[in-house]
Structure formats: C-alpha cells, structure tokens
Scaffold this motif. Sequence first.
Motif, PDB file in Angstrom:
ATOM      1  N   LEU A 164       0.851  -1.195   0.000  1.00 40.44           N
ATOM      2  CA  LEU A 164       0.000   0.000   0.000  1.00 40.44           C
ATOM      3  C   LEU A 164       0.884   1.241   0.000  1.00 40.44           C
ATOM      4  O   LEU A 164       1.794   1.367   0.825  1.00 40.44           O
ATOM      5  N   TYR A 165       0.605   2.183  -0.907  1.00 40.18           N
ATOM      6  CA  TYR A 165       1.511   3.317  -1.077  1.00 40.18           C
ATOM      7  C   TYR A 165       0.894   4.690  -0.830  1.00 40.18           C
ATOM      8  O   TYR A 165       1.602   5.649  -0.583  1.00 40.18           O
ATOM      9  N   ASP A 166      -0.376   4.838  -0.871  1.00 36.60           N
ATOM     10  CA  ASP A 166      -0.967   6.174  -0.782  1.00 36.60           C
ATOM     11  C   ASP A 166      -1.149   6.639   0.657  1.00 36.60           C
ATOM     12  O   ASP A 166      -1.278   7.825   0.933  1.00 36.60           O
ATOM     13  N   GLY A 167      -1.182   5.728   1.582  1.00 34.38           N
ATOM     14  CA  GLY A 167      -1.380   6.083   2.987  1.00 34.38           C
ATOM     15  C   GLY A 167      -1.985   4.923   3.744  1.00 34.38           C
ATOM     16  O   GLY A 167      -2.393   3.913   3.157  1.00 34.38           O
ATOM     17  N   ASN A 168      -2.037   5.071   5.054  1.00 31.31           N
ATOM     18  CA  ASN A 168      -2.609   4.039   5.914  1.00 31.31           C
ATOM     19  C   ASN A 168      -3.007   4.725   7.218  1.00 31.31           C
ATOM     20  O   ASN A 168      -2.456   5.762   7.571  1.00 31.31           O
ATOM     21  N   THR A 169      -3.990   4.182   7.912  1.00 31.57           N
ATOM     22  CA  THR A 169      -4.424   4.771   9.182  1.00 31.57           C
ATOM     23  C   THR A 169      -4.703   3.682  10.194  1.00 31.57           C
ATOM     24  O   THR A 169      -4.923   2.510   9.844  1.00 31.57           O
ATOM     25  N   ASP A 170      -4.712   4.067  11.469  1.00 33.79           N
ATOM     26  CA  ASP A 170      -5.040   3.117  12.532  1.00 33.79           C
ATOM     27  C   ASP A 170      -6.440   2.545  12.339  1.00 33.79           C
ATOM     28  O   ASP A 170      -6.684   1.366  12.621  1.00 33.79           O
ATOM     29  N   GLN A 171      -7.366   3.378  11.862  1.00 36.15           N
ATOM     30  CA  GLN A 171      -8.743   2.933  11.691  1.00 36.15           C
ATOM     31  C   GLN A 171      -8.847   1.878  10.595  1.00 36.15           C
ATOM     32  O   GLN A 171      -9.588   0.901  10.737  1.00 36.15           O
ATOM     33  N   LEU A 172      -8.108   2.048   9.510  1.00 34.20           N
ATOM     34  CA  LEU A 172      -8.110   1.047   8.443  1.00 34.20           C
ATOM     35  C   LEU A 172      -7.555  -0.282   8.953  1.00 34.20           C
ATOM     36  O   LEU A 172      -8.098  -1.348   8.667  1.00 34.20           O
ATOM     37  N   GLU A 173      -6.465  -0.206   9.716  1.00 40.58           N
ATOM     38  CA  GLU A 173      -5.860  -1.438  10.220  1.00 40.58           C
ATOM     39  C   GLU A 173      -6.756  -2.119  11.252  1.00 40.58           C
ATOM     40  O   GLU A 173      -6.947  -3.342  11.205  1.00 40.58           O
ATOM     41  N   SER A 174      -7.325  -1.351  12.164  1.00 38.46           N
ATOM     42  CA  SER A 174      -8.161  -1.957  13.206  1.00 38.46           C
ATOM     43  C   SER A 174      -9.430  -2.577  12.628  1.00 38.46           C
ATOM     44  O   SER A 174     -10.026  -3.462  13.239  1.00 38.46           O
ATOM     45  N   SER A 175      -9.837  -2.125  11.434  1.00 36.82           N
ATOM     46  CA  SER A 175     -11.008  -2.697  10.767  1.00 36.82           C
ATOM     47  C   SER A 175     -10.648  -3.898   9.894  1.00 36.82           C
ATOM     48  O   SER A 175     -11.528  -4.475   9.247  1.00 36.82           O
ATOM     49  N   GLY A 176      -9.383  -4.256   9.860  1.00 38.90           N
ATOM     50  CA  GLY A 176      -8.955  -5.421   9.100  1.00 38.90           C
ATOM     51  C   GLY A 176      -8.804  -5.183   7.611  1.00 38.90           C
ATOM     52  O   GLY A 176      -8.724  -6.134   6.837  1.00 38.90           O
ATOM     53  N   LEU A 177      -8.732  -3.918   7.209  1.00 42.90           N
ATOM     54  CA  LEU A 177      -8.597  -3.605   5.777  1.00 42.90           C
ATOM     55  C   LEU A 177      -7.143  -3.489   5.353  1.00 42.90           C
ATOM     56  O   LEU A 177      -6.813  -3.704   4.177  1.00 42.90           O
ATOM     57  N   THR A 178      -6.268  -3.125   6.287  1.00 35.50           N
ATOM     58  CA  THR A 178      -4.851  -2.963   5.991  1.00 35.50           C
ATOM     59  C   THR A 178      -4.024  -3.490   7.149  1.00 35.50           C
ATOM     60  O   THR A 178      -4.544  -3.823   8.211  1.00 35.50           O
ATOM     61  N   SER A 179      -2.733  -3.517   6.931  1.00 30.69           N
ATOM     62  CA  SER A 179      -1.787  -3.829   7.998  1.00 30.69           C
ATOM     63  C   SER A 179      -0.587  -2.908   7.845  1.00 30.69           C
ATOM     64  O   SER A 179      -0.140  -2.633   6.725  1.00 30.69           O
ATOM     65  N   PHE A 180      -0.080  -2.408   8.972  1.00 29.11           N
ATOM     66  CA  PHE A 180       1.149  -1.616   8.918  1.00 29.11           C
ATOM     67  C   PHE A 180       2.371  -2.518   8.727  1.00 29.11           C
ATOM     68  O   PHE A 180       3.421  -2.060   8.310  1.00 29.11           O
ATOM     69  N   ASN A 181       2.225  -3.773   9.050  1.00 27.70           N
ATOM     70  CA  ASN A 181       3.324  -4.721   8.862  1.00 27.70           C
ATOM     71  C   ASN A 181       3.519  -5.013   7.383  1.00 27.70           C
ATOM     72  O   ASN A 181       2.569  -5.024   6.600  1.00 27.70           O
ATOM     73  N   ILE A 182       4.752  -5.276   7.018  1.00 29.39           N
ATOM     74  CA  ILE A 182       5.074  -5.583   5.624  1.00 29.39           C
ATOM     75  C   ILE A 182       5.663  -6.981   5.567  1.00 29.39           C
ATOM     76  O   ILE A 182       6.700  -7.263   6.176  1.00 29.39           O
ATOM     77  N   ASN A 183       4.984  -7.861   4.849  1.00 32.38           N
ATOM     78  CA  ASN A 183       5.445  -9.235   4.701  1.00 32.38           C
ATOM     79  C   ASN A 183       6.083  -9.387   3.324  1.00 32.38           C
ATOM     80  O   ASN A 183       5.397  -9.598   2.328  1.00 32.38           O
ATOM     81  N   ALA A 184       7.395  -9.252   3.285  1.00 29.64           N
ATOM     82  CA  ALA A 184       8.111  -9.326   2.009  1.00 29.64           C
ATOM     83  C   ALA A 184       8.657 -10.727   1.735  1.00 29.64           C
ATOM     84  O   ALA A 184       9.471 -10.903   0.836  1.00 29.64           O
ATOM     85  N   TRP A 185       8.192 -11.689   2.511  1.00 36.09           N
ATOM     86  CA  TRP A 185       8.656 -13.073   2.315  1.00 36.09           C
ATOM     87  C   TRP A 185       8.204 -13.575   0.941  1.00 36.09           C
ATOM     88  O   TRP A 185       7.036 -13.541   0.608  1.00 36.09           O
TER      89      TRP A 185
END
Length: 211
Positions: A164-185
């Motif tokens: 995700l490149y445009d932005g991220n928020t605590d509300q998006l993550e807490s709703s299960g839509l995004t994660s601040f963690n990056i899994n590059a595996w």
Amino acid sequence: MHPQNPNEKLEIAIKNSELPSLAKDYTELAIDGLMDDGILKDIPLVGTVIGVMKFGNSLNKHLSAKKLYKFLFELQSIPLEKRIKKIDEINSSEKYQSNVGEMLFELLEKIESDGKPEIIGKLFKAYIEENIDFHTFLRLSHIIKNIFYYDLLLLKNYDENNYLYDGNTDQLESSGLTSFNINAWEKPEPKENCKGEIMDNGKLIVEYGLK
C-alpha cells in the motif's frame, strides 16, 4: 409490513422496472433543488421513499434524498429479474432476522458521508451479480459505515504485491482492511514510501466499491 413503511418503499424502488431511467445529471440537480422543496415529484423512485419519512428539517430531507439517489443509481444497469431474484432470495432465507429493505434503509440512514452511499450501492450490485455473497456485503458495509470516508480512498493505491503506497491509518488497520506490517517473504522488497499492506477485505472494497 405497513405499506407506508420506508423500508418497504426502498425495496419496491430497487425492484422497480423504472430504475434504469434514473438520469444522473438531472437527478443530482433535482435533489439539490430539494432545499427549496417541491422537486421530489420529479424523482418518483426517490420521492416514494422520502415521502413516508419524517424529518425535523429540510436539510435532513435533502441529505436523505441524496443518499437514496446515489445508492439507487448504482443499481440501474442490473436487469429487473436479477434484482428481484436476489432480494427475494434473502427475504425468504431464515438466516437473517430483517428483510433487505430494512437492512439497507438502516444502513443508509446511519452513514454520514455523501460518497459512502455510492460505495454501498456498488457493493450491493456486486452481491446481485454474485461477485460477493450477502454476508460479505453486510460485513463490508458495516466497516464502511464506521470509517472516515477519505481514509477509504487511501485503499486504492496498492500494487500486485499488495503493498500500500498512498497512505494508511489506525482505523483502516483496526477494521482489518490494511496492515502496517510488511510481509516481504517470497515477494520483492516494497518501495521506500510503502505504508503497509492491503488485506483481503480492503481489496474487495476497492474492487467492487471504489472502481
């Protein structure tokens, strides 16, 4: 159900054969004219629902009409038979305690943004076209109702690796839509300005609600 119930009126409007006749430019203009009152008769599919609702002031009437219009407009391209079939399918199911009209009306009344009814309409269209099931529609709609509208728009800028490149928020993550963690595996490293990753529900909202 009482024939003057707005829940029923909304369901009738969705199943109306005249739904494809909604003209976006004209109707937006007409709805803006609601502040002066008296224009509703020219928008029957919206007016039939608004006409049985009670309002404390003309501003609330105006906002409700715009939300109803924006939701209904997204359904106009779906054939009548499909609309009727999918609504009747839910209404006859024992899984849900409310009918479709009641669930949709309650949802639309509770959302605060001009842009959200359009997203909800697109998701309901995705349900009717069997791209998502009704449970998924309800879950995503509940999430959308509770999230700041402009945060939802941040979901659109993700790449093939779900970065995700445009932005991220605590509300998006807490709703299960995004994660601040990056899994590059087993994936390429993200670009320097990566804000996290988009999750499956976030991708569904983008695919069926924000395009």
